[in-house]
Design a protein around this motif. Structure first.
Motif, PDB file in Angstrom:
ATOM      1  N   TYR A 165       0.822  -1.226  -0.031  1.00 45.00           N
ATOM      2  CA  TYR A 165       0.091  -0.024  -0.038  1.00 45.00           C
ATOM      3  C   TYR A 165       0.687   1.001   0.178  1.00 45.00           C
ATOM      4  O   TYR A 165       1.978   1.420   0.550  1.00 45.00           O
ATOM      5  CB  TYR A 165      -0.752   0.075   1.289  1.00 45.00           C
ATOM      6  CG  TYR A 165      -2.030  -1.024   1.303  1.00 45.00           C
ATOM      7  CD1 TYR A 165      -3.234  -0.713   0.290  1.00 45.00           C
ATOM      8  CD2 TYR A 165      -2.092  -1.982   2.090  1.00 45.00           C
ATOM      9  CE1 TYR A 165      -4.337  -1.610   0.577  1.00 45.00           C
ATOM     10  CE2 TYR A 165      -2.948  -2.860   2.188  1.00 45.00           C
ATOM     11  CZ  TYR A 165      -4.060  -2.639   1.322  1.00 45.00           C
ATOM     12  OH  TYR A 165      -5.166  -3.525   1.275  1.00 45.00           O
ATOM     13  N   THR A 166       0.534   2.063  -0.699  1.00 47.28           N
ATOM     14  CA  THR A 166       1.314   3.676  -0.822  1.00 47.28           C
ATOM     15  C   THR A 166       0.723   4.349   0.522  1.00 47.28           C
ATOM     16  O   THR A 166      -0.351   3.984   1.044  1.00 47.28           O
ATOM     17  CB  THR A 166       1.359   4.319  -2.110  1.00 47.28           C
ATOM     18  OG1 THR A 166      -0.365   4.875  -2.054  1.00 47.28           O
ATOM     19  CG2 THR A 166       1.582   3.454  -2.955  1.00 47.28           C
ATOM     20  N   GLN A 167       1.278   5.653   0.308  1.00 44.21           N
ATOM     21  CA  GLN A 167       0.678   6.667   1.745  1.00 44.21           C
ATOM     22  C   GLN A 167      -0.667   6.717   1.385  1.00 44.21           C
ATOM     23  O   GLN A 167      -1.579   6.857   2.232  1.00 44.21           O
ATOM     24  CB  GLN A 167       1.375   7.883   1.316  1.00 44.21           C
ATOM     25  CG  GLN A 167       2.331   8.262   2.311  1.00 44.21           C
ATOM     26  CD  GLN A 167       3.151   9.501   2.151  1.00 44.21           C
ATOM     27  OE1 GLN A 167       2.769  10.122   1.020  1.00 44.21           O
ATOM     28  NE2 GLN A 167       3.842   9.819   2.719  1.00 44.21           N
ATOM     29  N   THR A 168      -1.238   7.053   0.034  1.00 45.71           N
ATOM     30  CA  THR A 168      -2.370   7.421  -0.246  1.00 45.71           C
ATOM     31  C   THR A 168      -3.526   6.231  -0.099  1.00 45.71           C
ATOM     32  O   THR A 168      -4.728   6.430  -0.546  1.00 45.71           O
ATOM     33  CB  THR A 168      -2.700   8.164  -1.448  1.00 45.71           C
ATOM     34  OG1 THR A 168      -1.898   7.324  -2.540  1.00 45.71           O
ATOM     35  CG2 THR A 168      -1.829   9.413  -1.418  1.00 45.71           C
TER      36      THR A 168
ATOM     37  N   GLU B 268      -3.496   3.470  -2.228  1.00 49.81           N
ATOM     38  CA  GLU B 268      -3.296   3.012  -3.305  1.00 49.81           C
ATOM     39  C   GLU B 268      -2.312   1.722  -3.442  1.00 49.81           C
ATOM     40  O   GLU B 268      -1.623   1.592  -2.406  1.00 49.81           O
ATOM     41  CB  GLU B 268      -2.814   3.787  -4.663  1.00 49.81           C
ATOM     42  CG  GLU B 268      -3.515   5.114  -4.963  1.00 49.81           C
ATOM     43  CD  GLU B 268      -3.085   6.188  -6.124  1.00 49.81           C
ATOM     44  OE1 GLU B 268      -3.866   6.164  -6.846  1.00 49.81           O
ATOM     45  OE2 GLU B 268      -2.045   6.365  -5.867  1.00 49.81           O
ATOM     46  N   ILE B 269      -2.221   0.926  -4.388  1.00 53.98           N
ATOM     47  CA  ILE B 269      -1.513  -0.273  -4.251  1.00 53.98           C
ATOM     48  C   ILE B 269      -0.483  -0.226  -5.401  1.00 53.98           C
ATOM     49  O   ILE B 269      -0.671   0.145  -6.535  1.00 53.98           O
ATOM     50  CB  ILE B 269      -2.391  -1.587  -4.513  1.00 53.98           C
ATOM     51  CG1 ILE B 269      -3.374  -1.640  -3.066  1.00 53.98           C
ATOM     52  CG2 ILE B 269      -1.821  -2.887  -4.694  1.00 53.98           C
ATOM     53  CD1 ILE B 269      -4.622  -2.315  -3.618  1.00 53.98           C
ATOM     54  N   VAL B 270       1.040  -0.692  -5.027  1.00 47.64           N
ATOM     55  CA  VAL B 270       1.612  -0.666  -5.780  1.00 47.64           C
ATOM     56  C   VAL B 270       2.578  -1.821  -6.206  1.00 47.64           C
ATOM     57  O   VAL B 270       2.654  -2.580  -5.175  1.00 47.64           O
ATOM     58  CB  VAL B 270       3.065   0.390  -5.607  1.00 47.64           C
ATOM     59  CG1 VAL B 270       3.585   0.138  -4.221  1.00 47.64           C
ATOM     60  CG2 VAL B 270       3.890   0.778  -6.697  1.00 47.64           C
ATOM     61  N   TYR B 271       2.536  -2.442  -7.322  1.00 49.43           N
ATOM     62  CA  TYR B 271       3.246  -3.737  -7.495  1.00 49.43           C
ATOM     63  C   TYR B 271       3.888  -3.579  -9.130  1.00 49.43           C
ATOM     64  O   TYR B 271       3.968  -2.367  -9.758  1.00 49.43           O
ATOM     65  CB  TYR B 271       2.233  -4.811  -7.716  1.00 49.43           C
ATOM     66  CG  TYR B 271       0.892  -4.408  -8.422  1.00 49.43           C
ATOM     67  CD1 TYR B 271       0.914  -5.128  -9.875  1.00 49.43           C
ATOM     68  CD2 TYR B 271      -0.099  -3.772  -8.192  1.00 49.43           C
ATOM     69  CE1 TYR B 271      -0.044  -5.202 -10.649  1.00 49.43           C
ATOM     70  CE2 TYR B 271      -1.312  -3.644  -9.211  1.00 49.43           C
ATOM     71  CZ  TYR B 271      -1.039  -4.197 -10.316  1.00 49.43           C
ATOM     72  OH  TYR B 271      -2.234  -4.094 -11.169  1.00 49.43           O
ATOM     73  N   HIS B 272       4.385  -4.660  -9.430  1.00 45.06           N
ATOM     74  CA  HIS B 272       5.125  -4.706 -10.810  1.00 45.06           C
ATOM     75  C   HIS B 272       4.440  -5.841 -11.536  1.00 45.06           C
ATOM     76  O   HIS B 272       4.393  -6.918 -11.052  1.00 45.06           O
ATOM     77  CB  HIS B 272       6.537  -4.570 -10.792  1.00 45.06           C
ATOM     78  CG  HIS B 272       7.296  -5.762 -10.086  1.00 45.06           C
ATOM     79  ND1 HIS B 272       7.502  -6.923 -10.765  1.00 45.06           N
ATOM     80  CD2 HIS B 272       7.329  -6.095  -8.881  1.00 45.06           C
ATOM     81  CE1 HIS B 272       8.042  -7.676 -10.096  1.00 45.06           C
ATOM     82  NE2 HIS B 272       7.982  -7.126  -8.840  1.00 45.06           N
ATOM     83  N   VAL B 273       4.622  -5.731 -12.856  1.00 47.43           N
ATOM     84  CA  VAL B 273       4.582  -6.614 -13.636  1.00 47.43           C
ATOM     85  C   VAL B 273       5.085  -6.160 -15.233  1.00 47.43           C
ATOM     86  O   VAL B 273       5.196  -5.187 -15.648  1.00 47.43           O
ATOM     87  CB  VAL B 273       2.907  -6.802 -14.282  1.00 47.43           C
ATOM     88  CG1 VAL B 273       2.300  -5.683 -14.902  1.00 47.43           C
ATOM     89  CG2 VAL B 273       2.833  -8.237 -14.842  1.00 47.43           C
TER      90      VAL B 273
ATOM     91  N   TYR C 256      -2.162   1.293  -8.359  1.00 49.10           N
ATOM     92  CA  TYR C 256      -3.790   0.735  -8.719  1.00 49.10           C
ATOM     93  C   TYR C 256      -4.578   1.517  -7.706  1.00 49.10           C
ATOM     94  O   TYR C 256      -4.286   1.389  -6.569  1.00 49.10           O
ATOM     95  CB  TYR C 256      -3.761  -0.823  -8.540  1.00 49.10           C
ATOM     96  CG  TYR C 256      -5.058  -1.145  -8.813  1.00 49.10           C
ATOM     97  CD1 TYR C 256      -5.812  -1.333  -9.901  1.00 49.10           C
ATOM     98  CD2 TYR C 256      -5.707  -1.607  -7.528  1.00 49.10           C
ATOM     99  CE1 TYR C 256      -6.916  -1.740  -9.899  1.00 49.10           C
ATOM    100  CE2 TYR C 256      -7.031  -2.294  -7.547  1.00 49.10           C
ATOM    101  CZ  TYR C 256      -7.863  -2.253  -8.937  1.00 49.10           C
ATOM    102  OH  TYR C 256      -9.115  -2.682  -8.815  1.00 49.10           O
ATOM    103  N   ASN C 257      -5.553   2.310  -8.152  1.00 51.62           N
ATOM    104  CA  ASN C 257      -6.507   2.724  -7.201  1.00 51.62           C
ATOM    105  C   ASN C 257      -7.790   2.092  -7.120  1.00 51.62           C
ATOM    106  O   ASN C 257      -8.428   1.711  -8.146  1.00 51.62           O
ATOM    107  CB  ASN C 257      -6.852   4.133  -7.753  1.00 51.62           C
ATOM    108  CG  ASN C 257      -7.722   4.749  -6.895  1.00 51.62           C
ATOM    109  OD1 ASN C 257      -8.813   4.126  -6.336  1.00 51.62           O
ATOM    110  ND2 ASN C 257      -7.529   6.282  -6.774  1.00 51.62           N
ATOM    111  N   ARG C 258      -7.814   1.184  -6.097  1.00 55.67           N
ATOM    112  CA  ARG C 258      -8.691   0.372  -5.936  1.00 55.67           C
ATOM    113  C   ARG C 258     -10.332   0.810  -5.938  1.00 55.67           C
ATOM    114  O   ARG C 258     -11.225   0.085  -5.986  1.00 55.67           O
ATOM    115  CB  ARG C 258      -8.746  -0.210  -4.870  1.00 55.67           C
ATOM    116  CG  ARG C 258      -8.582  -0.052  -3.321  1.00 55.67           C
ATOM    117  CD  ARG C 258      -8.120  -0.925  -2.214  1.00 55.67           C
ATOM    118  NE  ARG C 258      -8.346  -0.819  -0.993  1.00 55.67           N
ATOM    119  CZ  ARG C 258      -7.772   0.139  -0.224  1.00 55.67           C
ATOM    120  NH1 ARG C 258      -6.856   0.744  -0.784  1.00 55.67           N
ATOM    121  NH2 ARG C 258      -8.390  -0.040   0.948  1.00 55.67           N
TER     122      ARG C 258
END
Length: 1576
Positions: A696-699, A701-706, A713-715
């Motif tokens: 999870y980021t500060q705000t 949102e979800i950060v990952y990589h592909v 990603y904003n859920r």
């Protein structure tokens, strides 16, 4: 079965006999604690003479050859030899490493010296340039480096009275260095008439710029400044090797065996001749002196150390002795007393007391000694000589008993029989002679039959048999004493051997590594009592193994210390000690044997032991004692991530190809399309081979990589934003403690790490230049300042970075096996852990290196994850068997069973932990792992209604866990990201295909849907509307490579990898019909347009089958292709098929029968094709890139309005072309997001979206199509095309000329100026012998030419003194090839400009000129610092030759225009010269551009002389580069046909080309200047 583990006992180094006096000097000092520090072989020794104790520093892995003492006299720096030598700074009190300095020198480190404050350390290398390097040693950072001299440098010293001045001396030279910025500038000492030019061996600095130096002829040369002031004749009889400064004065030691003391003005105080003392001898040579108070330490060439008390100087104490130079091979131990006997090529035999640690007897022989043996009663000592003779001495008084010579070749081994009656003597004559001891050593037998020299032998306990080993690797047995060979091995079955020192035989099979037959083991000795074997080998390793060790590749414990080959190893008579001797280092090591029961208690003693006792890494024997590796981990460790072509190599490849294509470049090319695409959404998450990469980021949102994309990603809104700075697979991701920055590491030949902001998606810093192949693990420190990374190279190198500055702080090789995780200690940022395959290591930073210790657990398991706990020493790691190991410091406290199968992820909370494993369970634990508080199983049954997709299976393997915002975030191996609510329900957020390539892609004919099919054996339907989710999934028997919707969208055909295909209902995915007619993979499948009456099925075995869909029958087969089929297209009528094959052939067939048709190219374009997905043909000829040898265009798709063709290739690029693409190498827009291979591209039915799938990266990417016209102007994410067009007309003649000027060095340092005429002293000279014979000697040395001996004619003539010239006025200004090089100073009162090599300040009112004349060659550019903090600071850049950092390299001088003081000199690697300089907004950074072929761009911190970043600028000349007036990170470079916009991120420079395509018909021209405006 024999125990396969390493033995539990161990060795501890107890004493080292000797001192290294040969080929070294100035290597013996008193520490602050009055102990003596020196080195032997690869060991630093701290010797306490009062208590007669030694401590050892064991941080080196090869011979130490240089040593320096810190001014506070506690820390010691030592330098070693080797291919990649390093310097260790260590504490003489704790003998622990403080700092490691590496990666600069090669071959070895010849000299070291600390400066007065002890902040800086200077080192000199043994490489061909004798590089001198100045270090900030605590940080392990190089401050400056320069080539030292063409010949050996013997000594270097800091001037203790002037800061940043050094003096070095060596073969025929002395140099005085000044350190300014990053530049070391030398001035050669002028010998003049005062003394002969000769080799200077040592030096010492005094007040007032006076330097004293010791010369080869025994004189002392006194220098003032750089001139030789006077000489002290005959200070020593011959070379002065050592000079030492102390408060009272100077001490010198010479080859004549004398030590002299001098007062501070170099007046003699006293002379001590060591040759005349009791212990002295003829030929004693002093290599090192140290004077402290009333004690003087003296080290000699022959490995002795004397201590002299000044007031009683006739009686020096001999406090340490060793063998002199020469190989040391002979070693024997006394059968009943703690004595060891050694004999060496120095012809001495010595007896050492193992209890008193002292030499008790010494005797010199006539010949070099090669082996020794003591008789069973301890009375006789037999010595085998190099000349083939042997001598027997009485041990009591060393008198000779007999001397016998029966052989011509060296005697390599001799042994007395256990009953004392016989002596067996093995020689290099391939035979063993047997002598009777009581018959005064009469020869009684001879063993022949060996065809090589004898290396080892052992007697049986009853003295009836002898076994020998010879050099050819044969083992022979003989009956004693006759010497008959035993041919029948049966009678040997019951023989007991009295000793075992042979290297061959079943009992010692395990000493050689698993798959090697090489015998590099010189000696073994078995300890029958404790069942251990000690071995000594050519690599300087002493190893302990179990005895007997039957299986090859047995486990061992290894001990370093000897540097090169160890010639012999023996147990003492009572097995208390092991004695080992070194060949080249001629040292004797005594190791204490610590048996098993003791070593349990010894766990908590000195830290020394853990250092020396490395439970070696190479000793992995057959893995049968390791539980089966989990299949997932197995797969993951086998990934190599190698690429055939790395994207970094593309520019060079393009350059190579350009030559071929000059011709085509002249044609007018089609422009790139007006419309573009923008990445909109990605279905996919990389879980199959990565762990802990989801946060999870500060705000929230979800950060990952592909693939090559970082995804935010904003859920709430179900949208994604992308970081697109990488160009290949991202393999790891770490989040900053503040959760706003993220670090990602990628695959690449020189792979990079990007630290970027999750809000702005801008890179904060890019770290490259260190890891090869890829970066597999990252972690931020708790304060967020540091970043640790692990590479994919063979050594899994670990690097610790200061990421904002982009500096690497420390590096070390991690492990041979794969490392999965690295974590920095949250409480102590200098400590970290790594965990991986059979690996758990605890590291701490030491200067530029890291020191690692293995975790202490019985059998090392593979660790998958690790995390620090609630205190600095607690570590929790998850194993491949599902246990959690709890560590305290490096000791395993206990293990807790947490999962079935591997535990892949563990995450620490304030109060407790959360773990996830292959069993699909998320478990919450309390803070001690005592209780499991709650478990969540990931199952379909608990999926919440809002999920964006479907779970493929229950309990998927969990690879990443993160907590925050009241939820647990879970990433699975199957590519799903789930959010687990604490109360139980699970929401699926994002998902993609699992591991395996995705090839099949089809878009629905009239709905926003697409279908994909992959090698992961699933068929999936995706919603392309904003809800972005997977609508349906179905498992298949086999993986599939292609799919296609029927024209009405109701059916979906899927081709599988086994040659079958099926047609399913597009809504329910249930089977309608299936066929299996082929063996090879089905590569493409298509319904005919219109009613979809026919289905064409292409397979890898070169056929296309045509089926009638209604009757489900095969109606035709298209034959005649030679290669596997790659692409199919129907024409609009459903009558004609176009086929592409892997051999780049294009064929046409008529449906339904499949008859082959030949159609001319002109006709093909007129045919109305229903779809166009082919990659061959004249209408798409321009899509093949310049470098088509290495890249394939794998997929193409034409938009439905027939305007834009999208292609995908195997470098991961998606490109858009204007259709039709005629003419080669068309222009395009290019997008990087997929990492490797783009397998398929498709437009949706309304051209609104482009859908692409990646091969290895398993991604489905959705791109929004932005038609021409309504694109907001933003930074174009596509780059312009490969070939710059050549059609922009000629240059202005001035520009052409300037572009072609070649600046050669004109400075006088090298005489490249062509001279005519003869200098007077060369006229009418007799031709030398060489010249007469026409021999031309190549000018090799850069040294000044030898002066001709022509002083004879000056006799009697008074020389006129030469007056100095003073520069008064310079006419001229350099404008012909420079620009922006006249500036106002002081509000217009002065102007500054340059000409030749002079910077000129002209006062406009008085018209006075003043000069800055420190440059050694033409100045090419000049700039002024505009920041008020740095008034009148000027930077000028000059011409230079090579970029080797020597005095003739190009340099930039930063100076004060008013005082003409040099503030900093920056030597640069820009070979050729510096053509542009610019200061940044704050005035602290300086930008420079080189004239080298790459036109390198470099940014400096000019005050420190530190290079911040450098990068290849452009292939063609850059004229100007300037910082933006308001920025320290943004600048622009302009030049021949280019404008580039640059950003400095950490230590990396990122650049974008200027894009002109938005303006109609604009062409890239040559740009000559740049200015910045404000944005309205």
């Amino acid at each position: 079965m024999a125990d396969r583990t390493a033995p539990n006992c161990h060795l501890r180094l107890e004493w080292v006999y000797g001192y290294r006096g040969h080929q070294c000097r100035n290597n013996l000092y008193y520490t602050a604690a009055k102990e003596i520090v020196y080195f032997v072989a690869g060991v630093g020794v701290v010797y306490n003479t009062r208590e007669h104790k030694q401590k050892f520093y064991l941080g080196h892995n090869d011979d130490i050859i240089s040593l320096a003492l810190h001014p506070e006299r506690v820390l010691v720096a030592t330098g070693q030899v080797g291919k990649e030598p390093y310097i260790c700074v260590w504490d003489s009190y704790t003998v622990q490493t403080v700092s490691i300095l590496k990666d600069v020198h090669s071959h070895g480190i010849a000299c070291l010296a600390f400066d007065l404050e002890g902040q800086c350390l200077v080192s000199v290398g043994l490489d061909s340039k004798n590089t001198i390097c100045v270090w900030d040693w605590r940080r392990g950072k190089v401050l400056a480096a320069a080539p030292g001299h063409t010949d050996r440098i013997f000594d270097i010293s800091w001037d203790l009275y002037q800061p940043s001045k050094l003096v070095s001396c060596g073969v025929k030279h002395i140099k005085f260095w000044s350190l300014c910025g990053n530049a070391l500038t030398p001035k050669r000492g002028v010998f003049g008439k005062t003394g002969d030019l000769q080799t200077i061996l040592c030096l010492a600095c005094a007040k007032d710029e006076v330097t004293y130096s010791g010369a080869l002829n025994g004189d002392i040369y006194v220098w003032k400044g750089i001139n030789l002031m006077k000489t002290v004749q005959g200070a020593h009889g011959s070379g002065i090797f050592s000079m030492n400064v102390c408060e009272e004065g100077f001490a010198t030691g010479g080859r004549d065996g004398c030590v002299r003391l001098w007062d501070l003005n170099f007046k003699p105080i006293t002379l001590i001749d060591l040759r005349e003392t009791d212990q002295g001898y003829k030929g004693l040579s002093v290599r090192s002196v140290c004077w402290r108070g009333d004690h003087i330490l003296v080290g000699t060439q022959d490995s002795e150390i004397f201590e002299v008390v000044v007031h009683d100087r006739t009686k020096p104490f001999l406090i340490m002795q060793g063998h002199c130079e020469g190989e040391l091979w002979a070693l024997a131990v006394h059968p009943t007393k703690p004595l060891a006997m050694t004999g060496s090529d120095d012809r001495s035999v010595r007896i050492w007391s193992l209890i008193d640690h002292a030499l008790i007897a010494r005797c010199n022989m006539e010949e070099p000694i090669r082996c020794a043996a003591v008789s069973t009663d301890g009375i006789h000592l037999a010595l085998g000589m190099k000349d083939g003779s042997f001598t027997v001495l009485r041990v009591r008084d060393m008198t000779e008993v007999v001397h016998i010579k029966d052989r011509k070749e060296a005697i390599h081994e001799l042994k007395y029989s256990p009953d004392g009656a016989h002596l067996a003597v093995g020689s290099n004559d391939n035979s063993v002679d047997i002598y009777g001891v009581v018959q005064r050593y009469k020869k009684v037998g001879e063993c022949t039959g060996s065809n090589s020299f004898i290396t080892h032998m052992d007697w049986s306990t009853d003295s009836k048999y002898l076994q020998i080993n010879d050099g050819s690797g044969r083992r022979l047995f003989y009956r004693m004493p006759s010497g008959k060979e035993v041919s029948n091995r049966e009678e040997l079955k019951l023989v007991q051997w009295a000793s075992w020192t042979c290297v061959l035989g079943p009992e010692v099979n395990g000493i050689s590594p698993k798959y090697s037959d090489i015998n590099d083991i010189n000696s073994v000795d078995a300890n029958f009592n404790n069942q251990v074997l000690v071995t000594a080998d050519d690599y300087g390793l002493v190893k302990l193994l179990r005895y007997p060790c039957i299986k090859k590749g047995a486990k061992f414990k290894k001990y370093l210390g000897h540097s090169a080959h160890i010639t012999n190893a023996r147990w003492s008579h009572d097995y208390q000690w092991v004695i080992t001797i070194g060949g080249a280092d001629h040292s004797v090591f005594q190791w204490k044997f610590v048996p098993e029961r003791k070593s349990k208690e010894a766990v908590h003693i000195a830290p020394q032991e853990t250092l020396a006792d490395s439970n070696s890494e190479e000793s992995d024997s057959d893995q049968s004692d390791v539980p089966e590796m989990d299949s997932e981990i197995e797969q993951e460790t086998q990934h190599t991530y190698r690429r055939q072509v790395y994207k970094e190599d593309l520019p060079q490849l393009k350059e190579q190809c350009k030559e071929k294509h000059r011709a085509t470049a002249m044609k007018k090319k089609e422009r790139a399309p007006g419309s573009g695409v923008k990445l909109h959404f990605i279905h996919g998450y990389r879980g199959y081979d990565c762990r802990s990469n989801l946060f999870y980021t500060q705000t929230g949102e979800i950060v990952y990589h592909v693939a090559a994309i970082g995804v935010v990603y904003n859920r709430q809104q179900n949208t994604q934003r992308f970081y697109m700075g990488h160009d290949d697979d991202i393999l790891c991701l770490a989040i900053h403690p503040l959760k706003d920055f993220v670090a990602t590491g990628q695959v690449g030949r020189d792979s990079s790490i990007h630290i970027w902001d999750t809000e702005s998606l801008k890179p904060m810093s890019v770290l490259r230049g260190f890891h090869q192949l890829g970066v597999c693990a990252l972690d931020f420190s708790a304060d967020g300042k540091r970043l640790a990374s692990v590479g994919l190279d063979d050594n899994h190198t670990i690097v610790l970075w200061d990421w904002r500055k982009g500096e690497k702080l420390s590096t070390m090789r991690g492990s041979k096996d794969k490392i999965f995780v690295v974590k920095i200690n949250p409480y102590l940022p200098d400590k970290l852990i790594t965990a991986g395959v059979k690996h758990m290591k605890f590291w701490h930073k030491a200067g530029g290196g890291l020191i690692g210790r293995k975790g202490n657990m019985g059998k090392m398991e593979t660790m998958m994850c690790a995390v620090y706990g609630w205190s600095e020493e607690m570590v929790f790691s998850g194993t491949c068997t599902g246990d959690i190991c709890i560590w305290r410091d490096m000791f395993l406290m206990k293990t807790v069973k947490a999962h079935d199968g591997p535990a892949f992820s563990v995450h620490a909370l304030e109060k407790g932990f959360v773990t996830g494993g292959k069993d699909g369970i998320v478990a919450l634990w309390d803070d001690t792992f005592e209780r499991c508080l709650k478990t969540y199983a990931i199952k379909r049954a608990v999926l919440a209604p809002g999920s964006k997709g479907l779970l493929l299976e229950d309990n998927p393997s969990i690879r990443a866990i993160s907590l925050g915002h009241g939820h647990i975030l879970v990433g699975t191996k199957n590519g799903e990201i789930l959010e687990v609510d604490k109360s139980g329900p699970i929401t699926l957020l994002v998902q993609g295909h699992m591991e395996g390539e995705v090839w099949g892609l089809a878009t629905h004919p009239h709905l926003p849907l697409c279908a994909t099919v992959s090698d992961d054996k699933t068929l999936r339907i995706w919603d392309l509307s904003p809800s972005h989710c997977m609508l349906a999934v179905r498992k298949l028997r086999k993986g599939g490579r292609c799919c296609c919707f029927s024209p009405d969208g109701k059916a979906l055909a899927v081709g599988l990898n086994d040659g079958s295909f099926l047609i399913v209902n597009a809504d329910t995915l249930e089977d309608l019909v299936s066929f299996h007619h082929r063996k090879d993979i089905i590569s493409d499948i298509r319904f005919s347009p219109g009613s979809g009456k026919y289905l064409a099925v292409a397979s890898g075995d070169t056929f296309v089958d045509i089926y009638n869909v209604m009757s489900s029958k095969r109606v035709g087969v298209c034959k005649g292709c030679l290669n596997y089929i790659t692409h199919l297209d129907w024409d609009k009528r459903g009558k004609l098929l176009q086929v592409n094959t892997g051999g780049k052939e294009q064929f046409f067939f008529e449906a339904p029968r499949g008859k082959k048709q030949t159609i001319p190219a002109t006709e093909v374009e007129k045919i109305n094709w229903s779809t166009w997905t082919c990659v061959l043909g004249s209408s798409v000829e321009g899509i093949w890139p310049l470098i088509n040898e290495v890249t394939e265009v794998t997929a193409a798709c034409l938009s439905n309005d027939k305007k834009v063709l999208a292609t995908g290739d195997d470098l991961g690029y998606v490109k858009l072309f204007r259709y039709p693409v005629r003419g080669k190498y068309a222009k395009f827009k290019r997008y990087v997001a997929h990492s490797t291979l783009v397998t398929n591209v498709r437009w949706t039915h309304d051209d609104g979206l482009l859908v692409t799938v990646g091969g290895g990266d398993t991604c489905l990417m959705i791109w929004a199509h932005e038609p021409e016209g309504h694109r907001e102007i933003r930074q174009c994410d596509s780059e312009e095309s490969d070939v710059e067009s050549e059609d922009d007309g000629g240059y202005d003649s001035d520009v052409t000329r300037e572009n072609e000027i070649n600046y050669t060095i004109k400075a006088l340092s090298t005489n490249m100026r062509p001279m005519t005429g003869l200098k007077p002293h060369l006229q009418l000279k007799e031709p030398s012998v060489d010249e007469r014979q026409g021999v031309v000697r190549p000018p090799v040395s850069r040294a000044l030419p030898q002066p001709e001996k022509l002083q004879t004619n000056n006799v009697g003539k008074k020389k006129r003194p030469i007056e100095d010239l003073v520069l008064e006025l310079v006419f001229g200004y350099r404008g012909n090839d420079c620009r922006n090089n006249v500036h106002y100073l002081n509000d217009g009162a002065d102007i500054i400009y340059h000409t030749a090599s002079v910077g000129i300040v002209l006062n406009l009112t008085t018209s006075c000129q003043s000069f800055y004349a420190e440059h050694s060659d033409d100045i090419l550019c000049l700039t002024i610092n505009q920041h008020p903090k740095f008034p009148n600071v000027v930077a000028t850049g000059q011409v230079g030759d090579t970029g080797d950092m020597s005095a003739t390299s190009p340099s930039i001088h930063v100076w004060d225009a008013m005082t003409k003081q040099t503030l900093s000199v920056l030597r640069c690697f820009h070979s050729g010269g510096v053509c542009s300089v610019s200061f940044s907004a704050t005035g602290k950074l300086l930008l420079s551009v080189g004239l080298d072929p790459e036109h390198t761009v470099t940014i400096w911190k000019w005050q420190e002389g530190a290079k911040v970043a450098t990068r290849v600028g452009h292939t063609q000349r850059i004229f100007v580069a300037e910082f933006r007036p308001d920025s320290d990170t943004h600048f622009v470079s302009v030049g021949i046909k280019h404008v580039r916009f640059w950003t400095l991120a950490g230590r990396a420079l990122l650049c974008k080309k200027g894009v002109l395509s938005s303006i109609e018909d604009a062409r890239m021209q040559t740009m000559l200047s740049v200015a910045f405006g404000a944005v309205p």
